[in-house]
Enzyme design. Structure first.
Site, PDB file in Angstrom:
ATOM      1  CB  SER A  73      -0.911  -0.003   1.230  1.00 44.14           C
ATOM      2  OG  SER A  73      -1.650   1.184   1.308  1.00 44.14           O
TER       3      SER A  73
ATOM      4  CG  ASP B 169      10.580   6.096  -8.694  1.00 40.28           C
ATOM      5  OD1 ASP B 169      11.392   6.651  -7.918  1.00 40.28           O
ATOM      6  OD2 ASP B 169       9.422   5.808  -8.355  1.00 40.28           O
TER       7      ASP B 169
END
Length: 546
Positions: free
Chosen positions: A131, A287
């Site tokens: 999450s 990233d």
């Protein structure tokens, strides 16, 4: 400003005051809105008196919530803007956000796909695998073939929250830019705008799917990098479905060593992957922090990197790649003059930059760095120092280079964490030299000919007709030009005659008026006036005739 936004603004100001952020600015430089806020909200005391400025700023971002945490994470990579102590503290920010309930995830997925989950998937787990602030991940299996997958789903109703926070961040950036004299170098408005584009891109999972497909295609069959397969038929703006992978987190050194991983080769593979993406593909994963990189359990003697989360990517055009490669080679050869010239040639600094002064500034910054052995020199920090120096000479922000420098720092940090003796220069040099060899010299000419051959093969039969048509048009244009030139000469001649007649007429008019005032010359005055009238009439007719 809506009541909800006003309440949020009050919350932001309260947190900044409680963390003592206003006290980091010397009193004489504090803008009046900051002083007014501190005096008006007198009950909000600084709770962080004993902490350094980096820790205060980090805690403020944590208290402000996930959108600001992600902003702080982005700022931590902008070491060209922030002092090292603040950048290092912001790098500690973690995107810890409680998951939203599985039933809400189910509703979001079904609304996006237009059918029930059971229609397409089996074994959907409502407990999320992971999450984050914008999305969370659930596991399932494809009903059609039983393959294990992960489903990434955007948090419900997150977009209005993000847009509201972004509006407030933009307003605060404008205030800082207006009232804090020292903010010019930090460019707060540009930084917030860059973050706005990044985070809004992350809200569209179709963009991430396209990036992952491109990266996977670039490394098909590679022994260095694996990118999970994307199942595009099940992807939407708010839902991404892709292959589930199993691997060891690249930051888990103990697990990698326990699996018998060749750490030296693994570190070198990271450098290989980065430079291949940049110089071969012009498309790189921007990233590559440890949370997005895993290592395959299989074949630890020949380790394979696994890359996920392709939401942020960078691209370089041919000229940027050439200048970048030449820059690397030039400053590792200590040819600072060439480094300065390349910055001017590339347009990264203004064309009127004094190369001698720029060369001296680069030498002053980089020469002490290159006193170290090459194996101890950080590529990323060399680029960082170079960009900081160039900024003093009005180098414009190059977003693609900022992403590149950030990614290089990630790759370099990971590589040296895996294998402290990693010599980045020796690993990267063959890629740079090979790329330069491909771009200049006979081989480059031959490659260019091969690349253009299909185009010329198609156009060659049309060449005689094109040559004839060009000659015909040239002949027609020449006749047209000759006619225009003749008309121009005729017009100029008429204009000259008209001006002459008008001038004579004006002279006769003056003479006639003068003679009329002399009684003994009235007849001559009348004749002069008549001549003036005749000259003006002829001159007017000549101007009217063209």
């Amino acid at each position: 400003m809506t009541p909800k936004e006003f309440k949020r603004l009050y919350r932001i100001i309260s947190i900044l005051l409680e963390q003592g952020i206003d006290e980091l600015v010397p009193a004489r430089y504090q803008p009046w809105p900051g002083r007014l806020a501190r005096r008006s909200l007198f009950w909000l005391k600084n709770k962080r008196q004993g902490l350094n400025r980096g820790a205060r700023i980090r805690l403020a971002f944590e208290a402000l919530g996930p959108i600001f945490i992600k902003f702080g994470q982005m700022l931590s990579t902008r070491r060209d803007l922030l002092p090292p102590d603040i950048a290092e503290e912001l790098a500690l920010l973690q995107d810890r956000v409680p998951p939203f309930c599985g039933q809400a995830a189910r509703r979001q997925i079904e609304a996006s796909l237009g059918c029930t989950i059971e229609t397409l998937f089996d074994d959907f787990d409502e407990t999320p695998l992971a999450s984050a602030s914008i999305a969370q991940v659930h596991t399932a299996r494809l009903k059609e073939n039983g393959r294990e997958i992960v489903i990434k789903v955007i948090r419900p109703d997150i977009e209005p929250v993000i847009e509201a926070d972004l509006r407030l961040m933009q307003a605060l950036a404008r205030l800082v830019a207006r009232f804090v004299p020292q903010s010019g170098r930090l460019r707060p408005i540009e930084v917030v705008e860059e973050y706005r584009k990044t985070i809004l891109d992350e809200l569209n999972l179709m963009r991430e799917a396209a990036n992952a497909i491109q990266l996977r295609r670039n490394f098909t069959g590679s022994e260095a990098l694996y990118v999970p397969e994307v199942f595009t038929e099940h992807c939407r703006e708010q839902v991404l479905v892709m292959e589930r992978i199993y691997g060891i987190p690249v930051s888990d050194i103990a697990a990698l060593e326990a699996n018998g991983t060749n750490m030296k080769l693994l570190a070198e593979r990271g450098v290989e992957v980065f430079f291949t993406q940049v110089f071969r593909d012009s498309f790189f994963h921007a990233d590559m922090h440890p949370g997005n990189i895993f290592v395959s359990y299989e074949h630890p003697e020949n380790p394979l990197w696994i890359g996920i989360d392709c939401g942020i990517v960078g691209t370089l055009n041919r000229e940027d790649k050439r200048y970048l490669a030449e820059n690397f080679l030039a400053f590792f050869n200590r040819d600072y003059r060439r480094v300065a010239e390349l910055h001017v040639e590339s347009g990264w600094v203004p064309p009127d930059t004094k190369v001698d002064e720029f060369e001296f500034a680069i030498r002053t910054v980089l020469e002490p760095i290159f006193e170290k052995p090459l194996s101890e020199i950080s590529f990323g920090h060399v680029l960082l120092n170079l960009f900081n120096t160039a900024r003093r000479f009005n180098m414009q922000v190059q977003p693609q280079l900022v992403l590149l420098q950030k990614t290089l720092l990630y790759v370099e940090g990971l590589g040296r964490q895996l294998y402290p003796q990693l010599d980045l220069w020796q690993t990267a040099k063959p890629y740079l030299e090979n790329w330069m060899y491909q771009q200049v010299g006979p081989k480059a000419v031959w490659n260019a000919i091969k690349e253009k051959a299909p185009f010329w093969a198609e156009k060659l039969p049309e060449l005689p007709e094109l040559v004839y048509e060009t000659l015909r048009q040239t002949r027609h244009q020449q006749r047209h030009f000759d006619q225009m030139f003749a008309d121009f000469r005729r017009h100029s001649r008429r204009q000259g005659q008209a001006r002459y007649l008008l001038g004579v007429g004006a002279s006769l008019l003056l003479a006639g008026v003068f003679l009329l005032t002399q009684k003994q010359h009235i007849e001559w005055g009348q004749i002069s006036l008549a001549g003036a009238g005749l000259c003006w009439l002829l001159g007017w007719l000549r101007t009217r005739s063209h």
